[in-house]
Design a protein around this motif. Structure first.
Motif, PDB file in Angstrom:
ATOM      1  N   HIS A   6      54.525  40.091  29.532  1.00  0.00           N
ATOM      2  CA  HIS A   6      55.262  40.685  30.648  1.00  0.00           C
ATOM      3  C   HIS A   6      56.621  41.212  30.173  1.00  0.00           C
ATOM      4  O   HIS A   6      57.022  42.326  30.525  1.00  0.00           O
ATOM      5  N   LEU A   7      57.296  40.420  29.343  1.00  0.00           N
ATOM      6  CA  LEU A   7      58.585  40.863  28.803  1.00  0.00           C
ATOM      7  C   LEU A   7      58.423  42.117  27.942  1.00  0.00           C
ATOM      8  O   LEU A   7      59.250  43.028  28.014  1.00  0.00           O
ATOM      9  N   ASN A   8      57.373  42.161  27.151  1.00  0.00           N
ATOM     10  CA  ASN A   8      57.132  43.353  26.325  1.00  0.00           C
ATOM     11  C   ASN A   8      56.921  44.590  27.189  1.00  0.00           C
ATOM     12  O   ASN A   8      57.432  45.665  26.873  1.00  0.00           O
ATOM     13  N   GLU A   9      56.166  44.438  28.265  1.00  0.00           N
ATOM     14  CA  GLU A   9      55.938  45.566  29.171  1.00  0.00           C
ATOM     15  C   GLU A   9      57.246  46.021  29.818  1.00  0.00           C
ATOM     16  O   GLU A   9      57.499  47.221  29.947  1.00  0.00           O
ATOM     17  N   LEU A  10      58.059  45.069  30.230  1.00  0.00           N
ATOM     18  CA  LEU A  10      59.351  45.417  30.837  1.00  0.00           C
ATOM     19  C   LEU A  10      60.243  46.135  29.828  1.00  0.00           C
ATOM     20  O   LEU A  10      60.930  47.100  30.176  1.00  0.00           O
TER      21      LEU A  10
END
Length: 55
Positions: A6-10
């Motif tokens: 999720h952090l990578n996508e953000l």
């Protein structure tokens, strides 16, 4: 989705917005309202990334 994913996508979305802001600012017919909105979206993402990273 894991927290890391999720952090990578953000972060990807944040970089995409950053690129869009830079491109808009270089454009002679730049719409200041659009640039401001992109910057706000970018800031919201940055704040969410910081919040999630602190967990």
């Amino acid at each position: 989705m894991s927290l890391g994913s999720h952090l990578n996508e953000l972060r990807k979305k944040h970089q995409t917005l950053s690129d869009r802001v830079e491109a808009a600012q270089r454009s002679p017919s730049a719409d200041e309202l659009q640039i401001t909105e992109l910057k706000k979206q970018k800031l919201r993402l940055k704040e969410e990334i910081s919040r999630l990273s602190a967990q």
